[in-house]
Design a protein around this motif. Structure first.
Motif, mmCIF file in Angstrom:
data_model
loop_
_atom_site.group_PDB
_atom_site.id
_atom_site.type_symbol
_atom_site.label_atom_id
_atom_site.label_comp_id
_atom_site.label_asym_id
_atom_site.label_seq_id
_atom_site.Cartn_x
_atom_site.Cartn_y
_atom_site.Cartn_z
ATOM 1 N N MET A 1 0.838 -1.198 0.000
ATOM 2 C CA MET A 1 0.000 0.000 0.000
ATOM 3 C C MET A 1 0.872 1.245 0.000
ATOM 4 N N GLN A 2 0.635 2.110 -0.976
ATOM 5 C CA GLN A 2 1.328 3.394 -1.032
ATOM 6 C C GLN A 2 0.521 4.419 -0.248
ATOM 7 N N CYS A 3 1.191 5.150 0.639
ATOM 8 C CA CYS A 3 0.511 6.144 1.461
ATOM 9 C C CYS A 3 0.735 7.535 0.870
ATOM 10 N N PRO A 4 -0.319 8.322 0.690
ATOM 11 C CA PRO A 4 -0.158 9.680 0.161
ATOM 12 C C PRO A 4 0.214 10.663 1.265
ATOM 13 N N SER A 5 0.860 11.753 0.861
ATOM 14 C CA SER A 5 1.183 12.824 1.799
ATOM 15 C C SER A 5 -0.080 13.624 2.111
ATOM 16 N N LEU A 6 -0.299 13.885 3.399
ATOM 17 C CA LEU A 6 -1.450 14.685 3.820
ATOM 18 C C LEU A 6 -1.088 16.151 3.978
ATOM 19 N N SER A 7 0.151 16.423 4.389
ATOM 20 C CA SER A 7 0.657 17.792 4.511
ATOM 21 C C SER A 7 2.171 17.730 4.536
ATOM 22 N N SER A 8 2.804 18.859 4.233
ATOM 23 C CA SER A 8 4.261 18.876 4.202
ATOM 24 C C SER A 8 4.773 20.293 4.423
ATOM 25 N N VAL A 9 6.078 20.378 4.753
ATOM 26 C CA VAL A 9 6.703 21.669 4.990
ATOM 27 C C VAL A 9 8.194 21.545 4.718
ATOM 28 N N ASP A 10 8.806 22.645 4.313
ATOM 29 C CA ASP A 10 10.254 22.723 4.134
ATOM 30 C C ASP A 10 10.856 23.152 5.470
ATOM 31 N N THR A 11 11.770 22.348 6.020
ATOM 32 C CA THR A 11 12.358 22.651 7.325
ATOM 33 C C THR A 11 13.573 23.579 7.228
ATOM 34 N N ASP A 12 13.904 24.059 6.043
ATOM 35 C CA ASP A 12 15.029 24.958 5.780
ATOM 36 C C ASP A 12 16.374 24.241 5.930
ATOM 37 N N TYR A 13 16.713 23.849 7.133
ATOM 38 C CA TYR A 13 17.916 23.044 7.343
ATOM 39 C C TYR A 13 17.577 21.575 7.099
ATOM 40 N N SER A 14 18.611 20.764 6.873
ATOM 41 C CA SER A 14 18.422 19.330 6.678
ATOM 42 C C SER A 14 17.817 18.699 7.927
ATOM 43 N N ALA A 15 16.818 17.849 7.743
ATOM 44 C CA ALA A 15 16.074 17.268 8.867
ATOM 45 C C ALA A 15 16.509 15.829 9.096
ATOM 46 N N CYS A 16 16.798 15.490 10.367
ATOM 47 C CA CYS A 16 17.336 14.147 10.626
ATOM 48 C C CYS A 16 16.734 13.443 11.832
ATOM 49 N N ALA A 17 15.888 14.090 12.618
ATOM 50 C CA ALA A 17 15.317 13.429 13.789
ATOM 51 C C ALA A 17 13.911 13.967 14.030
ATOM 52 N N LEU A 18 13.014 13.074 14.459
ATOM 53 C CA LEU A 18 11.620 13.488 14.651
ATOM 54 C C LEU A 18 10.971 12.573 15.675
ATOM 55 N N GLU A 19 10.152 13.156 16.577
ATOM 56 C CA GLU A 19 9.414 12.323 17.532
ATOM 57 C C GLU A 19 8.170 13.054 18.030
ATOM 58 N N PHE A 20 7.058 12.296 18.114
ATOM 59 C CA PHE A 20 5.825 12.820 18.684
ATOM 60 C C PHE A 20 5.931 12.897 20.199
ATOM 61 N N CYS A 21 5.229 13.859 20.769
ATOM 62 C CA CYS A 21 5.229 14.060 22.221
ATOM 63 C C CYS A 21 4.317 13.032 22.887
ATOM 64 N N PRO A 22 4.785 12.327 23.902
ATOM 65 C CA PRO A 22 3.937 11.349 24.599
ATOM 66 C C PRO A 22 2.700 12.014 25.192
ATOM 67 N N GLY A 23 1.558 11.373 24.975
ATOM 68 C CA GLY A 23 0.319 11.888 25.538
ATOM 69 C C GLY A 23 -0.295 13.035 24.763
ATOM 70 N N GLN A 24 0.370 13.501 23.696
ATOM 71 C CA GLN A 24 -0.168 14.585 22.867
ATOM 72 C C GLN A 24 -0.051 14.164 21.409
ATOM 73 N N ARG A 25 -1.120 13.629 20.889
ATOM 74 C CA ARG A 25 -1.081 12.982 19.578
ATOM 75 C C ARG A 25 -0.854 13.945 18.428
ATOM 76 N N ASN A 26 -1.007 15.245 18.658
ATOM 77 C CA ASN A 26 -0.888 16.212 17.562
ATOM 78 C C ASN A 26 0.388 17.042 17.615
ATOM 79 N N LEU A 27 1.251 16.787 18.595
ATOM 80 C CA LEU A 27 2.441 17.612 18.793
ATOM 81 C C LEU A 27 3.698 16.781 18.578
ATOM 82 N N PHE A 28 4.639 17.301 17.780
ATOM 83 C CA PHE A 28 5.901 16.597 17.600
ATOM 84 C C PHE A 28 7.047 17.578 17.390
ATOM 85 N N ALA A 29 8.257 17.086 17.635
ATOM 86 C CA ALA A 29 9.473 17.883 17.477
ATOM 87 C C ALA A 29 10.310 17.310 16.343
#
Length: 387
Positions: A1-29
């Motif tokens: 199954m191919q998943c489509p992009s729902l939203s996107s953004v340019d992070t300006d600098y190269s992006a290498c790490a990402l994690e959602f905040c525990p207990g907050q399903r809509n917030l991530f760093a």
């Protein structure tokens, strides 16, 4: 199954790490990284060479162009910690905050509150772990502490919290891998200090992780094609095991399974996912070729069979181990039996090295699909998708 992009953004600098905040399903760093040569300024567009689609596996992220012999220019590594909020359908993505600082190689939220609040730990390129607390009222980060792990010429490559699975009577601690080949742990009642340090690998240890069922156990992996175990109770003069036979590329990622005791997943530049039983860590239980070289693996928050893969040159994938669907089965000898792996879904919306990825903590769309956020390096892109 191919998943489509729902939203996107340019992070300006190269992006290498990402994690959602525990207990907050809509917030991530998201953590970013940019190499500036002498005379360049932060935020300036990167040259085509610096965007480097021909990245070399095994090099420090973003610095392959520095490896030409002879006259490497003086460089400064800068980065940003970006805080994002996404709506429940994954279609509205908003940057809430950016924190400037040294380049970021890894970041992880405290799974349980530390010092009374959710805390983000950031591994940076100047030998520090930066701790930022999340304010419940504003939803923004504020600096709490900087822990010096090494001198400023040493990169903090990865980190992990000890309290991912459950609360413990012992205070939370962090393990950090350093570009010098060393590993250090940090702990303390009211603030963190380095509590232990030892030389673990002769080449870059790309990853260090706790056994979330037994946080006195640490696993490390590195560019020496080696997986090692350590018992913090016994001191770290020597590892509890050394596995050099299973891998044909550097060991890049390790994650303990939070729902299945004794099980942990390991990824490598050789593109293979290997599942191990901690009681016999020299022989994998099962192996799956995910393609492209693996940088990060993340078990699903609630579905024990599902594993999220950041596959570097191979994009992002979701892999199912159906033998884990109702909890791990065991064979006649009592060893874990996760079964064969199969590809469940993939996301190929990125055009560069697939590095950072995470599941939303409980976030699902109206169609019942899991929200996922992912980021890639040289095209500095961030996407939200669902599977």
């Amino acid at each position: 199954m191919q998943c489509p992009s729902l939203s996107s953004v340019d992070t300006d600098y190269s992006a290498c790490a990402l994690e959602f905040c525990p207990g907050q399903r809509n917030l991530f760093a998201c953590g970013t990284y940019q190499v500036l040569k002498a005379g360049e300024r932060a935020g300036a567009p990167q040259s085509s060479a610096e965007k480097g689609e021909d990245a070399v596996d095994g090099a420090t992220p973003g610095e392959e162009e520095e490896e030409e012999a002879g006259n490497s220019p003086e460089v400064t590594r800068v980065g940003r910690c970006l805080l994002y909020e996404v709506d429940s359908e994954g279609k509205q993505l908003e940057e809430k905050q950016r924190v400037e600082g040294p380049a970021i190689l890894d970041l992880k939220w405290s799974p349980r509150p530390w010092q009374g609040r959710t805390t983000l730990a950031v591994a940076d390129a100047k030998g520090h772990v930066q701790l930022h607390g999340l304010d419940e009222e504003t939803g923004l980060l504020s600096h709490v502490q900087t822990v010096d792990c090494a001198d400023e010429s040493t990169l903090c490559l990865s980190l992990d919290w000890s309290n991912r699975r459950q609360a413990s009577p012992e205070p939370a601690s962090i393990v950090v891998s350093l570009s010098s080949g060393s590993i250090c742990t940090q702990g303390g009642e009211s603030s963190f200090t380095v509590t232990n340090e030892w030389h673990a690998h002769d080449f870059e240890p790309w990853i260090a992780a706790f056994d979330c069922w037994e946080p006195s156990t640490v696993w490390t992996g590195g560019d020496d094609l080696t997986l090692k175990g350590w018992d913090l109770r016994q001191g770290c003069d020597r590892p509890t095991f050394v596995n050099k036979r299973s891998f044909e590329g550097g060991v890049t990622t390790i994650q303990s399974h939070q729902h299945v005791e004794n099980l942990f997943a390991v990824g490598s530049y050789d593109s293979h996912i290997r599942l191990f039983d901690r009681r016999k860590p020299l022989v994998p239980l099962t192996t799956f070729d995910a393609g492209g070289g693996i940088w990060r693996l993340k078990w699903h928050p609630s579905d024990p069979r599902r594993l999220l893969v950041a596959g570097m040159h191979g994009g992002f994938k979701v892999v199912d181990f159906d033998g884990l669907a109702l909890g791990a089965g065991v064979d006649e000898a009592g060893w874990l039996k996760p079964g064969e792996a199969r590809l469940h879904a993939r996301f190929d919306g990125h055009e560069s090295l697939a590095y950072g990825v995470d599941w939303s903590d409980g976030g699902t769309t109206s169609e019942g699909k899991d929200l996922v956020a992912s980021c890639s390096f040289y095209d500095h892109a961030l996407h939200v998708w669902a599977c």
